[in-house]
Motif scaffolding. Structure first.
Motif, PDB file in Angstrom:
ATOM      1  N   GLU A 229     -16.162 -81.445  22.363  1.00  0.00           N
ATOM      2  CA  GLU A 229     -16.662 -82.694  21.781  1.00  0.00           C
ATOM      3  C   GLU A 229     -15.533 -83.486  21.134  1.00  0.00           C
ATOM      4  OE1 GLU A 229     -20.049 -82.460  19.281  1.00  0.00           O
ATOM      5  OE2 GLU A 229     -21.370 -81.805  20.904  1.00  0.00           O
ATOM      6  N   SER A 230     -14.581 -82.793  20.542  1.00  0.00           N
ATOM      7  CA  SER A 230     -13.402 -83.452  19.965  1.00  0.00           C
ATOM      8  C   SER A 230     -12.285 -82.434  19.851  1.00  0.00           C
ATOM      9  CB  SER A 230     -13.730 -84.056  18.592  1.00  0.00           C
ATOM     10  OG  SER A 230     -14.063 -83.040  17.662  1.00  0.00           O
ATOM     11  N   GLY A 231     -11.056 -82.941  19.765  1.00  0.00           N
ATOM     12  CA  GLY A 231      -9.907 -82.060  19.653  1.00  0.00           C
ATOM     13  C   GLY A 231      -9.412 -81.583  21.003  1.00  0.00           C
ATOM     14  N   THR A 232      -8.563 -80.562  20.969  1.00  0.00           N
ATOM     15  CA  THR A 232      -7.943 -80.026  22.185  1.00  0.00           C
ATOM     16  C   THR A 232      -7.850 -78.516  22.081  1.00  0.00           C
ATOM     17  OG1 THR A 232      -6.593 -82.022  22.418  1.00  0.00           O
ATOM     18  CG2 THR A 232      -5.904 -80.103  23.672  1.00  0.00           C
ATOM     19  N   ILE A 233      -8.150 -77.832  23.169  1.00  0.00           N
ATOM     20  CA  ILE A 233      -7.953 -76.390  23.224  1.00  0.00           C
ATOM     21  C   ILE A 233      -6.986 -76.061  24.359  1.00  0.00           C
ATOM     22  CG2 ILE A 233     -10.199 -75.871  22.220  1.00  0.00           C
ATOM     23  CD1 ILE A 233     -11.216 -75.192  25.000  1.00  0.00           C
ATOM     24  N   ARG A 234      -6.285 -74.950  24.200  1.00  0.00           N
ATOM     25  CA  ARG A 234      -5.237 -74.557  25.156  1.00  0.00           C
ATOM     26  C   ARG A 234      -5.571 -73.200  25.747  1.00  0.00           C
ATOM     27  NH1 ARG A 234       0.079 -71.925  24.784  1.00  0.00           N
ATOM     28  NH2 ARG A 234      -0.404 -71.355  22.634  1.00  0.00           N
ATOM     29  N   THR A 235      -5.535 -73.110  27.065  1.00  0.00           N
ATOM     30  CA  THR A 235      -5.749 -71.851  27.765  1.00  0.00           C
ATOM     31  C   THR A 235      -4.388 -71.336  28.241  1.00  0.00           C
ATOM     32  OG1 THR A 235      -7.949 -72.533  28.490  1.00  0.00           O
ATOM     33  CG2 THR A 235      -6.916 -70.731  29.686  1.00  0.00           C
ATOM     34  N   TYR A 236      -4.095 -70.073  27.960  1.00  0.00           N
ATOM     35  CA  TYR A 236      -2.767 -69.553  28.267  1.00  0.00           C
ATOM     36  C   TYR A 236      -2.833 -68.061  28.569  1.00  0.00           C
ATOM     37  CZ  TYR A 236      -2.804 -67.808  23.434  1.00  0.00           C
ATOM     38  OH  TYR A 236      -3.117 -67.155  22.265  1.00  0.00           O
ATOM     39  N   ILE A 237      -1.746 -67.567  29.134  1.00  0.00           N
ATOM     40  CA  ILE A 237      -1.564 -66.138  29.314  1.00  0.00           C
ATOM     41  C   ILE A 237      -0.294 -65.740  28.580  1.00  0.00           C
ATOM     42  CG2 ILE A 237      -2.800 -65.986  31.515  1.00  0.00           C
ATOM     43  CD1 ILE A 237      -0.135 -66.096  32.958  1.00  0.00           C
ATOM     44  N   VAL A 238      -0.133 -64.457  28.346  1.00  0.00           N
ATOM     45  CA  VAL A 238       1.038 -63.941  27.648  1.00  0.00           C
ATOM     46  C   VAL A 238       1.794 -63.006  28.584  1.00  0.00           C
ATOM     47  CG1 VAL A 238       1.890 -62.681  25.641  1.00  0.00           C
ATOM     48  CG2 VAL A 238      -0.159 -64.106  25.438  1.00  0.00           C
ATOM     49  N   SER A 239       3.086 -63.279  28.764  1.00  0.00           N
ATOM     50  CA  SER A 239       3.904 -62.459  29.649  1.00  0.00           C
ATOM     51  C   SER A 239       4.156 -61.091  29.010  1.00  0.00           C
ATOM     52  CB  SER A 239       5.241 -63.152  29.912  1.00  0.00           C
ATOM     53  OG  SER A 239       6.061 -63.083  28.752  1.00  0.00           O
ATOM     54  N   PRO A 240       4.589 -60.111  29.799  1.00  0.00           N
ATOM     55  CA  PRO A 240       4.901 -58.791  29.232  1.00  0.00           C
ATOM     56  C   PRO A 240       5.944 -58.852  28.110  1.00  0.00           C
ATOM     57  CG  PRO A 240       4.788 -58.658  31.624  1.00  0.00           C
ATOM     58  CD  PRO A 240       4.713 -60.118  31.267  1.00  0.00           C
ATOM     59  N   GLU A 241       6.803 -59.900  28.150  1.00  0.00           N
ATOM     60  CA  GLU A 241       7.819 -60.060  27.095  1.00  0.00           C
ATOM     61  C   GLU A 241       7.262 -60.769  25.869  1.00  0.00           C
ATOM     62  OE1 GLU A 241       8.230 -61.321  30.230  1.00  0.00           O
ATOM     63  OE2 GLU A 241       9.244 -59.549  31.022  1.00  0.00           O
ATOM     64  N   GLY A 242       5.988 -61.172  25.937  1.00  0.00           N
ATOM     65  CA  GLY A 242       5.372 -61.833  24.794  1.00  0.00           C
ATOM     66  C   GLY A 242       5.455 -63.349  24.813  1.00  0.00           C
ATOM     67  N   ARG A 243       5.957 -63.940  25.906  1.00  0.00           N
ATOM     68  CA  ARG A 243       6.053 -65.395  25.987  1.00  0.00           C
ATOM     69  C   ARG A 243       4.734 -65.981  26.458  1.00  0.00           C
ATOM     70  NH1 ARG A 243       8.209 -69.228  29.784  1.00  0.00           N
ATOM     71  NH2 ARG A 243       8.886 -67.587  31.214  1.00  0.00           N
ATOM     72  N   GLU A 244       4.280 -67.018  25.753  1.00  0.00           N
ATOM     73  CA  GLU A 244       3.040 -67.676  26.111  1.00  0.00           C
ATOM     74  C   GLU A 244       3.282 -68.677  27.238  1.00  0.00           C
ATOM     75  OE1 GLU A 244       1.300 -69.418  22.665  1.00  0.00           O
ATOM     76  OE2 GLU A 244       1.098 -67.518  21.586  1.00  0.00           O
ATOM     77  N   ILE A 245       2.422 -68.662  28.234  1.00  0.00           N
ATOM     78  CA  ILE A 245       2.509 -69.582  29.369  1.00  0.00           C
ATOM     79  C   ILE A 245       1.233 -70.409  29.405  1.00  0.00           C
ATOM     80  CG2 ILE A 245       2.698 -69.788  31.873  1.00  0.00           C
ATOM     81  CD1 ILE A 245       4.191 -67.105  31.853  1.00  0.00           C
ATOM     82  N   THR A 246       1.349 -71.689  29.098  1.00  0.00           N
ATOM     83  CA  THR A 246       0.194 -72.577  29.077  1.00  0.00           C
ATOM     84  C   THR A 246      -0.279 -72.851  30.498  1.00  0.00           C
ATOM     85  OG1 THR A 246       0.938 -73.638  27.030  1.00  0.00           O
ATOM     86  CG2 THR A 246      -0.648 -74.853  28.379  1.00  0.00           C
ATOM     87  N   LEU A 247      -1.567 -72.643  30.739  1.00  0.00           N
ATOM     88  CA  LEU A 247      -2.144 -72.877  32.063  1.00  0.00           C
ATOM     89  C   LEU A 247      -2.776 -74.259  32.158  1.00  0.00           C
ATOM     90  CD1 LEU A 247      -3.791 -69.388  32.650  1.00  0.00           C
ATOM     91  CD2 LEU A 247      -1.543 -70.189  33.403  1.00  0.00           C
ATOM     92  N   PHE A 248      -3.571 -74.625  31.173  1.00  0.00           N
ATOM     93  CA  PHE A 248      -4.138 -75.970  31.117  1.00  0.00           C
ATOM     94  C   PHE A 248      -4.709 -76.207  29.729  1.00  0.00           C
ATOM     95  CE2 PHE A 248      -7.418 -73.169  32.934  1.00  0.00           C
ATOM     96  CZ  PHE A 248      -8.477 -73.366  32.053  1.00  0.00           C
ATOM     97  N   LYS A 249      -4.958 -77.475  29.435  1.00  0.00           N
ATOM     98  CA  LYS A 249      -5.547 -77.863  28.158  1.00  0.00           C
ATOM     99  C   LYS A 249      -6.822 -78.647  28.428  1.00  0.00           C
ATOM    100  CE  LYS A 249      -2.653 -79.155  24.879  1.00  0.00           C
ATOM    101  NZ  LYS A 249      -1.578 -79.906  24.182  1.00  0.00           N
ATOM    102  N   LEU A 250      -7.756 -78.555  27.507  1.00  0.00           N
ATOM    103  CA  LEU A 250      -9.008 -79.289  27.605  1.00  0.00           C
ATOM    104  C   LEU A 250      -9.149 -80.184  26.387  1.00  0.00           C
ATOM    105  CD1 LEU A 250     -11.399 -76.378  28.675  1.00  0.00           C
ATOM    106  CD2 LEU A 250     -10.232 -78.004  30.162  1.00  0.00           C
ATOM    107  N   SER A 251      -9.517 -81.430  26.621  1.00  0.00           N
ATOM    108  CA  SER A 251      -9.697 -82.399  25.544  1.00  0.00           C
ATOM    109  C   SER A 251     -11.112 -82.949  25.581  1.00  0.00           C
ATOM    110  CB  SER A 251      -8.658 -83.521  25.675  1.00  0.00           C
ATOM    111  OG  SER A 251      -7.337 -82.999  25.604  1.00  0.00           O
ATOM    112  N   GLU A 252     -11.363 -83.940  24.743  1.00  0.00           N
ATOM    113  CA  GLU A 252     -12.712 -84.491  24.577  1.00  0.00           C
ATOM    114  C   GLU A 252     -13.362 -84.817  25.924  1.00  0.00           C
ATOM    115  OE1 GLU A 252     -14.836 -88.383  22.473  1.00  0.00           O
ATOM    116  OE2 GLU A 252     -12.872 -87.681  21.784  1.00  0.00           O
ATOM    117  N   GLY A 253     -14.565 -84.288  26.127  1.00  0.00           N
ATOM    118  CA  GLY A 253     -15.312 -84.544  27.351  1.00  0.00           C
ATOM    119  C   GLY A 253     -15.114 -83.512  28.439  1.00  0.00           C
TER     120      GLY A 253
END
Length: 219
Positions: free
Chosen positions: A48-72
């Motif tokens: 409904e508002s704001g932004t959320i981030r979907t990600y995975i974490v590599s074996p080394e602990g690095r976050e890899i952003t896959l996609f983001k979702l925003s309003e709507g």
């Protein structure tokens, strides 16, 4: 927001009322975790508002952003227990303060089984998200860091309409799936080339055409 769902008009009156009664509202603060693939299915998410981030974490602990979702935007990947053909281990975090409408998994499961239009929506939405993931993978494999950074800065410029991007280099590194130190070096080079100027937690675009050329061709 429920009435804007593509399948809404194809639901029976009982199904519409069932969905209205069941869809709960949740609010998350920036940085708060919504979902981990080890958790039980969260349900169908509608932003409904704001932004959320979907990600995975590599074996080394690095976050890899896959996609983001925003309003709507909507996401069904967190109901993978309903979409049994899909296995998608991700984590979801609030990229900024977010207000979400969430349809519980059991509710979505019932509508999914009862209504062909809900199934069509679920698979189309999942396909779009996987396409976004494939784009990220292609960028990581084939595009250089300079290209990814230039493209990201231009995207933020176009989204906000402002040449000033208020983000730390750590935040940018998560967005373009690189290490902070690597991003810091690239930003310094961009500044040296007159493409941007920098201050604490901010990057100002000075030469959007130069960034566009870099995004398209690389160095």
């Amino acid at each position: 927001m429920l009435e804007n769902l593509p399948f809404w008009s194809h639901l029976t009156d009982d199904q519409q009322q069932y969905l209205i009664r069941s869809a709960g509202l949740r609010e998350y603060e920036k940085g708060q975790q919504l979902y981990d693939s080890s958790d039980e299915c969260l349900g169908m998410i509608m932003v409904e508002s704001g932004t959320i981030r979907t990600y995975i974490v590599s074996p080394e602990g690095r976050e890899i952003t896959l996609f983001k979702l925003s309003e709507g935007d909507s996401c069904v990947l967190s109901v993978a227990c309903v979409l049994s053909e899909i296995r998608f281990e991700t984590q979801i975090m609030a990229a900024e303060d977010a207000r979400l409408r969430i349809v519980p998994t059991g509710v979505f499961d019932r509508l999914f089984r009862e209504n062909v239009y809900v199934r069509e929506f679920a698979y189309e939405t999942a396909t779009r998200r996987f396409s976004a993931v494939m784009h990220v993978m292609q960028q990581m494999i084939f595009a250089g860091l300079d290209q990814r950074l230039a493209e990201f800065l231009l995207e933020r410029y176009e989204e906000s309409g402002s040449p000033e991007i208020v983000m730390t280099q750590e935040e940018i590194s998560r967005e373009i799936n690189s290490a902070r130190e690597v991003v810091a070096r690239a930003v310094r080079q961009f500044a040296k080339d007159g493409l941007v100027s920098t201050s604490r937690g901010r990057i100002r675009i000075l030469d959007p055409l130069g960034l566009q050329e870099l995004a398209e061709t690389g160095r």
